[in-house]
Design an enzyme around this catalytic site. Structure first.
Site, short mmCIF file in Angstrom:
data_model
loop_
_atom_site.label_atom_id
_atom_site.label_comp_id
_atom_site.label_asym_id
_atom_site.label_seq_id
_atom_site.Cartn_x
_atom_site.Cartn_y
_atom_site.Cartn_z
N GLN A 11 70.74 65.18 34.69
CA GLN A 11 69.99 65.28 35.93
C GLN A 11 69.15 64.02 36.15
O GLN A 11 68.73 63.38 35.20
CB GLN A 11 69.06 66.49 35.89
CG GLN A 11 69.80 67.81 35.83
CD GLN A 11 68.85 68.99 35.93
OE1 GLN A 11 68.39 69.35 37.00
NE2 GLN A 11 68.56 69.60 34.80
N SER A 93 71.79 65.23 27.81
CA SER A 93 71.27 66.52 28.27
C SER A 93 72.39 67.32 28.95
O SER A 93 73.39 67.65 28.32
CB SER A 93 70.08 66.30 29.20
OG SER A 93 69.46 67.52 29.53
N LEU A 94 72.27 67.59 30.24
CA LEU A 94 73.32 68.31 30.97
C LEU A 94 74.69 67.65 30.76
O LEU A 94 75.72 68.33 30.71
CB LEU A 94 72.98 68.35 32.46
CG LEU A 94 74.14 68.80 33.35
CD1 LEU A 94 74.32 70.29 33.27
CD2 LEU A 94 73.96 68.33 34.78
N ARG A 118 72.14 78.17 33.25
CA ARG A 118 71.20 77.36 32.46
C ARG A 118 70.06 76.88 33.35
O ARG A 118 68.88 76.96 32.99
CB ARG A 118 71.95 76.18 31.84
CG ARG A 118 71.11 75.22 30.99
CD ARG A 118 72.03 74.15 30.41
NE ARG A 118 71.34 73.20 29.54
CZ ARG A 118 70.86 72.02 29.93
NH1 ARG A 118 70.99 71.65 31.20
NH2 ARG A 118 70.29 71.21 29.07
N HIS A 201 63.73 70.48 27.43
CA HIS A 201 63.85 70.09 26.02
C HIS A 201 62.55 70.21 25.22
O HIS A 201 62.44 69.60 24.16
CB HIS A 201 64.43 68.67 25.89
CG HIS A 201 65.71 68.48 26.63
ND1 HIS A 201 66.86 69.14 26.27
CD2 HIS A 201 66.02 67.75 27.73
CE1 HIS A 201 67.83 68.81 27.11
NE2 HIS A 201 67.34 67.97 28.00
N GLN A 250 69.60 72.51 22.01
CA GLN A 250 69.37 71.39 22.93
C GLN A 250 68.41 71.76 24.04
O GLN A 250 67.69 70.92 24.58
CB GLN A 250 70.70 70.92 23.51
CG GLN A 250 70.62 69.62 24.29
CD GLN A 250 71.32 69.71 25.62
OE1 GLN A 250 71.02 70.58 26.43
NE2 GLN A 250 72.26 68.81 25.85
#
Length: 313
Positions: A11, A93-94, A118, A201, A250
């Site tokens: 993102q 991340s994503l 999510r 996170h 994560q």
């Protein structure tokens, strides 16, 4: 011959119109977004190509949008003659979910629904306005961690180790603001609030991660055909159960991007190819290890340029 890893952004790189400059490849892009729309309750392609921007920036929409964008870039790139095969994959991340789709571990439709859920869980974990993130520039990792530890007005933690001298912190809004002040007093060149409301996170996402684990248990996951380096421990998972565990962890533990890039280099990677909107990861790669080649593919022009540059090396 140089071995390449393909990497995928998370993102923050999204924008309205981000996947409309693919020329002859546009049909492939639209088809992937159509598949995603069939798994959601709205037209994802219309939203990505026309906006409104405020809705695209909602994490529940951003996550499937960025996933599809990365998958589309990868599929187009992988079909081009002369493009190197992937030795490893990773995502920030994503982007880790994008990597798992492209590596054959997750089906696209399943992944779209998963990341939308999510995003929903992340958004619901902390009330709007009560969470924040900020980028700390020009400070060693240890000093960023120290700045967070000096704060006693709420949760704030170092969550994205993106490059030497670039660490993102996240937590409760007041605590993040206090940590920014501490970081500045310790010598940070800049402390920049990020335009997000979800403190990704960090430990505020622990409850969301427990709920998310239930979603992961119900999902069909296969071992990737191309090894995927995970954010949480900068390593390749040895089993499907471990993949589920890494994805759960994560959500509330740091993204170890510097360690991930170093791990890929140690496994023989000489270059990274970013697939997805923007050039964030290619830029970070150059800051982490200048000896690594770094390219970004996000439209037809960048695809041709990358293919030509790799062919010349």
């Amino acid at each position: 011959m140089t071995n390449y890893a393909y990497v995928f952004p998370g993102q923050g790189s999204q924008s309205v119109g981000m996947m409309t400059a693919w020329g002859d490849h546009q049909t492939t892009v639209i088809d992937i977004f159509k598949q995603a729309s069939d798994s959601l309750d709205y037209d994802l392609w219309a939203l990505v190509s026309e906006g409104p921007e405020e809705r695209l920036n909602n994490t529940m929409v951003t996550q499937p949008a960025m996933l599809c964008a990365g998958v589309a870039c990868w599929r187009i790139a992988s079909e081009q003659e002369g493009m190197p095969v992937a030795t490893l994959m990773a995502g920030h991340s994503l982007g880790e979910y994008t990597a798992l789709v492209c590596a054959g571990s997750l089906d696209l439709a399943d992944a779209v629904r998963l990341v939308a859920r999510r995003g929903e869980l992340m958004q619901n974990a902390v009330a709007a306005g009560e969470g924040a993130m900020a980028a700390i520039i020009g400070l060693d990792d240890e000093d960023v961690i120290k700045a967070c530890s000096l704060v006693d007005c709420g949760v704030v933690e170092a969550v994205n180790f993106n490059a030497p001298g670039q660490v993102v912190i996240a937590g409760a809004s007041a605590a993040v603001e206090a940590a920014m002040e501490q970081a500045t007093s310790l010598g940070a060149r800049r402390a920049l609030p990020l335009p997000v409301s979800v403190p990704s996170h960090c430990s505020l996402m622990t409850g969301a991660a427990e709920e998310f684990a239930l979603e992961l248990e119900q999902l069909e996951i296969r071992m990737p055909e191309i090894p995927v380096v995970h954010n949480q421990n900068a390593a390749v998972a040895a089993s499907v159960d471990e993949i589920r565990e890494r994805l759960k962890l994560q959500l509330y533990q740091p993204v170890k991007w510097v360690a991930s890039v170093n791990a890929m280099q140690q496994q023989g990677i000489g270059g990274l190819i970013e697939c997805g909107p923007g050039k964030v990861l290619a830029g970070l790669t150059r800051r982490i290890e200048r000896s690594l080649q770094a390219y970004a593919i996000f439209d037809a022009v960048s695809l041709d340029g990358t293919n030509q540059s790799i062919g010349e090396n």
